[in-house]
Design a protein around this motif. Structure first.
Motif, short mmCIF file in Angstrom:
data_model
loop_
_atom_site.label_atom_id
_atom_site.label_comp_id
_atom_site.label_asym_id
_atom_site.label_seq_id
_atom_site.Cartn_x
_atom_site.Cartn_y
_atom_site.Cartn_z
N LYS A 183 54.32 72.99 42.70
CA LYS A 183 53.20 72.54 43.67
C LYS A 183 53.13 71.05 43.85
CE LYS A 183 49.07 73.67 42.61
NZ LYS A 183 48.04 74.51 42.61
N TYR A 184 52.80 70.37 42.71
CA TYR A 184 52.56 69.04 42.56
C TYR A 184 53.75 67.91 42.82
CZ TYR A 184 47.96 70.44 41.35
OH TYR A 184 46.61 70.80 41.43
N ASP A 227 57.92 67.09 35.49
CA ASP A 227 58.09 67.19 37.27
C ASP A 227 58.00 65.63 37.45
OD1 ASP A 227 55.59 66.68 38.37
OD2 ASP A 227 54.93 68.02 37.17
N ASN A 228 58.36 65.36 38.66
CA ASN A 228 58.49 64.02 39.23
C ASN A 228 57.37 63.94 40.43
OD1 ASN A 228 59.76 65.39 40.91
ND2 ASN A 228 61.26 64.10 41.50
N TRP A 251 48.77 70.49 25.98
CA TRP A 251 48.19 69.21 26.30
C TRP A 251 49.14 68.62 27.55
CZ3 TRP A 251 51.24 70.24 22.21
CH2 TRP A 251 52.26 69.36 21.95
N ALA A 252 48.70 67.53 28.20
CA ALA A 252 49.74 67.12 29.22
C ALA A 252 49.59 65.37 29.27
CB ALA A 252 49.06 67.46 30.80
N VAL A 253 50.80 64.96 29.77
CA VAL A 253 50.90 63.45 29.87
C VAL A 253 51.25 63.03 31.33
CG1 VAL A 253 52.04 61.47 28.86
CG2 VAL A 253 51.19 63.07 27.43
N GLY A 254 50.78 62.30 31.81
CA GLY A 254 51.00 62.00 33.25
C GLY A 254 50.42 60.43 33.70
N GLY A 307 51.51 59.03 40.49
CA GLY A 307 52.59 58.72 41.48
C GLY A 307 54.06 58.81 40.63
N GLN A 308 53.89 58.96 39.21
CA GLN A 308 55.32 59.10 38.53
C GLN A 308 55.42 60.29 37.62
OE1 GLN A 308 55.73 55.40 36.01
NE2 GLN A 308 54.52 54.24 37.23
N GLY A 309 54.95 61.30 38.05
CA GLY A 309 55.04 62.80 37.60
C GLY A 309 53.96 62.94 36.31
N ALA A 310 54.34 64.23 35.86
CA ALA A 310 53.42 64.69 34.59
C ALA A 310 54.56 65.73 33.79
CB ALA A 310 52.17 65.37 35.19
#
Length: 356
Positions: free
Chosen positions: A261-262, A288-289, A336-339, A342-345
């Motif tokens: 989706k993103y 993802d980008n 957890w997540a890192v993002g 404009g440069q993905g996650a």
């Protein structure tokens, strides 16, 4: 003078000469003895002088050793005085340490009592939270289940209205009807997600060894049949997991839907799934980008109904990632997540490594 007298004188002279020679020899003998004694005395004198020289050297060495011992004794006394001073200092420090130990012991006793009371309060709080959570889950399940009937009626009547009276309604009326059906469908999805989220709180888990590569193939096949996307998804040699197969399928489905989706607005959407062993855990990542996100709002990602984007920009109900977190929590893992905007996650979840 006649010959007789001369003879007598000569005899007397010879006797005197013989006596004198005898005395001379005696004196010579005495002189030899005296010279020998003198030589012996000189030898003894030299011997005594040598002995005296050695004695003086020994005395000088002994004096030197005595001075050295005296200096060592002075240093030893100074060291002893320093050690006594340090001993007194250590004794004073020991007294202070014992006083501090007694204080810490008393404080520890006090803290133990406070901790015991605190643990009791925590146990009571956990019990109340558990009860409230169970009540809330029961309520959510009941409400979500009860909402399905009127929602199906709304959707059904809207469909019949469109089929039977579509020719009567103008364009604006048809648009309104479409909005009703669209929002009814969204509400249906939300209810299904809430029911899933609620069930997870009560559902037990059945662990088995899961081939993540095969599970991912199954998930992708289902996604490709249910939706259209142009994301390139890469993965290989993912590590095995020990988890509930069906729940893990939920996790991968939600995380992949999120990534698709993103990243959908990118010209070439790219998604990559990896795994690694680290610190007694197996960590899986889905990168993802896409649009990414601001890390200062990252704590909102896994809360129910928490979204970082408007519904007009990206549709959703804010339940999918909450479901992921609940499932991973039930497996004693972390998510957890890192993002970056404009440069993905990259979304991570970890499971205990049962080989450790």
């Amino acid at each position: 003078m006649d010959n007789k007298e001369k003879t007598i004188e000569l005899i007397i002279a010879n006797k005197k000469l013989a006596f004198q020679n005898q005395e001379k020899e005696k004196r010579a003998h005495e002189l030899v003895s005296a010279n020998k004694e003198l030589a012996f005395q000189k030898k003894e004198k030299d011997k005594r002088a040598a002995e005296l020289l050695l004695a003086n050297k020994e005395l000088a060495y002994q004096n030197e050793q005595k001075d050295k011992r005296a200096a060592e004794l002075v240093l030893a006394n100074e060291e002893l005085a320093y050690q006594n001073e340090q001993k007194d200092k250590r004794a004073a420090e020991l007294i202070l340490a014992n006083e501090e130990l007694a204080y810490q012991k008393e404080l520890k006793k006090k803290r133990a009592s406070e901790l015991s009371n605190s643990n009791k309060e925590v146990d009571d709080l956990e019990k109340r939270v558990k009860e409230r959570t169970e009540d809330l889950e029961s309520f959510s399940y009941s409400v979500s289940h009860d909402l399905r009937t009127p929602l199906r009626a709304i959707n059904g009547y809207a469909k019949m209205l469109e089929e039977d009276y579509g020719t009567v309604l103008d364009a604006e009326g048809l648009r309104f009807l479409g909005e009703v059906r669209s929002n009814a469908n969204k509400m249906g999805v939300l209810i299904d997600d809430l029911l899933t989220f609620s069930r997870l709180g009560r559902k037990g888990i059945t662990k088995s060894t899961v081939d993540m590569n095969m599970l991912l193939e199954t998930v992708l096949s289902a996604l490709n049949q249910s939706m259209t996307h142009n994301a390139e998804i890469k993965f290989s040699n993912l590590l095995l997991a020990v988890a509930d197969y069906n729940l893990l399928q939920h996790v991968l489905t939600n995380l992949l839907l999120n990534a698709i989706k993103y990243s959908s607005k990118k010209e070439k959407p790219m998604i990559e799934i990896k795994s690694e062993q680290k610190n007694g855990e197996i960590i899986y990542s889905i990168s993802d980008n896409g649009v990414g996100f601001d890390m200062q709002y990252g704590n909102k990602l896994f809360g129910v109904f928490q979204r970082l984007h408007d519904d007009e920009e990206f549709s959703g109900n804010g339940v999918g990632l909450a479901i992921v977190k609940r499932i991973i929590d039930k497996h004693d893992g972390n998510v957890w997540a890192v993002g970056k905007e404009g440069q993905g996650a990259t979304f991570y979840f970890s499971l205990p490594d049962n080989d450790k």
